[in-house]
Write an enzyme that holds these catalytic residues in place. Structure first.
Site, mmCIF file in Angstrom:
data_model
loop_
_atom_site.group_PDB
_atom_site.id
_atom_site.type_symbol
_atom_site.label_atom_id
_atom_site.label_comp_id
_atom_site.label_asym_id
_atom_site.label_seq_id
_atom_site.Cartn_x
_atom_site.Cartn_y
_atom_site.Cartn_z
ATOM 1 C CE LYS A 217 60.571 103.054 141.285
ATOM 2 N NZ LYS A 217 59.867 102.649 140.054
ATOM 3 C CG ASP B 50 60.903 98.401 141.664
ATOM 4 O OD1 ASP B 50 60.897 97.168 141.654
ATOM 5 O OD2 ASP B 50 59.902 99.090 141.381
ATOM 6 C CD GLU C 62 62.113 101.265 137.853
ATOM 7 O OE1 GLU C 62 60.995 100.746 138.023
ATOM 8 O OE2 GLU C 62 63.155 100.830 138.385
ATOM 9 N N GLY C 63 61.178 105.692 136.265
ATOM 10 C CA GLY C 63 59.970 106.382 136.689
ATOM 11 C C GLY C 63 59.024 105.492 137.468
ATOM 12 C CB VAL C 64 56.276 106.019 139.617
ATOM 13 C CG1 VAL C 64 57.405 106.287 140.581
ATOM 14 C CG2 VAL C 64 55.615 107.321 139.206
ATOM 15 C CG ASN D 137 59.963 93.153 130.196
ATOM 16 O OD1 ASN D 137 60.829 92.307 130.018
ATOM 17 N ND2 ASN D 137 59.401 93.338 131.370
#
Length: 211
Positions: A41, A58, A119-121, A179
């Protein structure tokens, strides 16, 4: 199920649509295939002070899903206190997010694992800094992109717009994950069928809602 990328950048159609849930799922699936994998992250806001440092919930979820141990500072190089957009949280903390540090941390992780799930933001077009877009980081890391689609009313438009933006930025979109963030979504399967038809890449999975 389509083949899962060992190394990838996980982005989303918006914030709060389950990128962490999808990234952790990818890590667990790859581990079941016998891969040695670790999550990353690069930038996280809304962190909590634990064990003498700022830590991201996260990032800790990615650590729990990984089967390779790595220093927290490499998993989450920029842990920011305030729950704001990254550039605002960094500004208020007096921090400059340096892409060189992010690339170096990713390199160290890639040396100890077969695959790194990054994992991006927020959504794809959320900048990391005034002069640093997520697409620039993805190109620097030479990673394919997996798009997480929050399954709710309006998801088809958001998914198509995000996919077009990723491709327009010169990045390699390789798959999408649905999701189910709205457990009461009407005609969910019909929407998934539309997404299968209109998106230019295969569906990797549909994940159930976790409340």
């Amino acid at each position: 199920m389509n083949a899962l990328p060992r190394n990838c950048y996980v982005t989303g159609t918006d914030t709060g649509i389950g990128k962490t849930h999808a990234s952790a799922w990818l890590l667990r699936q790859l581990a079941r295939e016998g891969r040695r994998v670790v999550g990353m992250k690069p930038v996280a806001s809304g962190c909590a002070w634990r064990d003498g440092e700022w830590r991201s919930e996260d990032a800790e979820a990615l650590i729990a899903a990984s089967n390779v141990e790595a220093p927290y500072a490499d998993v989450n190089p920029y842990a920011l206190e305030l729950p704001l957009a990254p550039e605002l949280a960094a500004r208020d903390a007096g921090v400059v997010i340096d892409p060189i540090n992010l690339v170096a941390a990713h390199f160290r992780l890639s040396r100890i694992a077969d695959g790194v799930v990054v994992e991006g933001v927020g959504g794809w077009l959320a900048p990391l800094m005034p002069q640093l877009e997520q697409s620039e980081l993805v190109r620097s890391l030479n990673l394919p992109v997996v798009m997480v689609v929050g399954l709710r009313l309006g998801c088809v438009h958001q998914a198509r717009a995000t996919a077009r933006a990723i491709l327009a930025d010169g990045c390699d979109l390789v798959g999408w994950i649905g999701n189910s963030i709205d457990p009461a979504m009407s005609h969910r399967e019909d929407n998934i069928a539309i997404l299968d038809r209109v998106l230019p890449v295969p569906r990797l999975a549909v994940l159930e809602w976790e409340g």
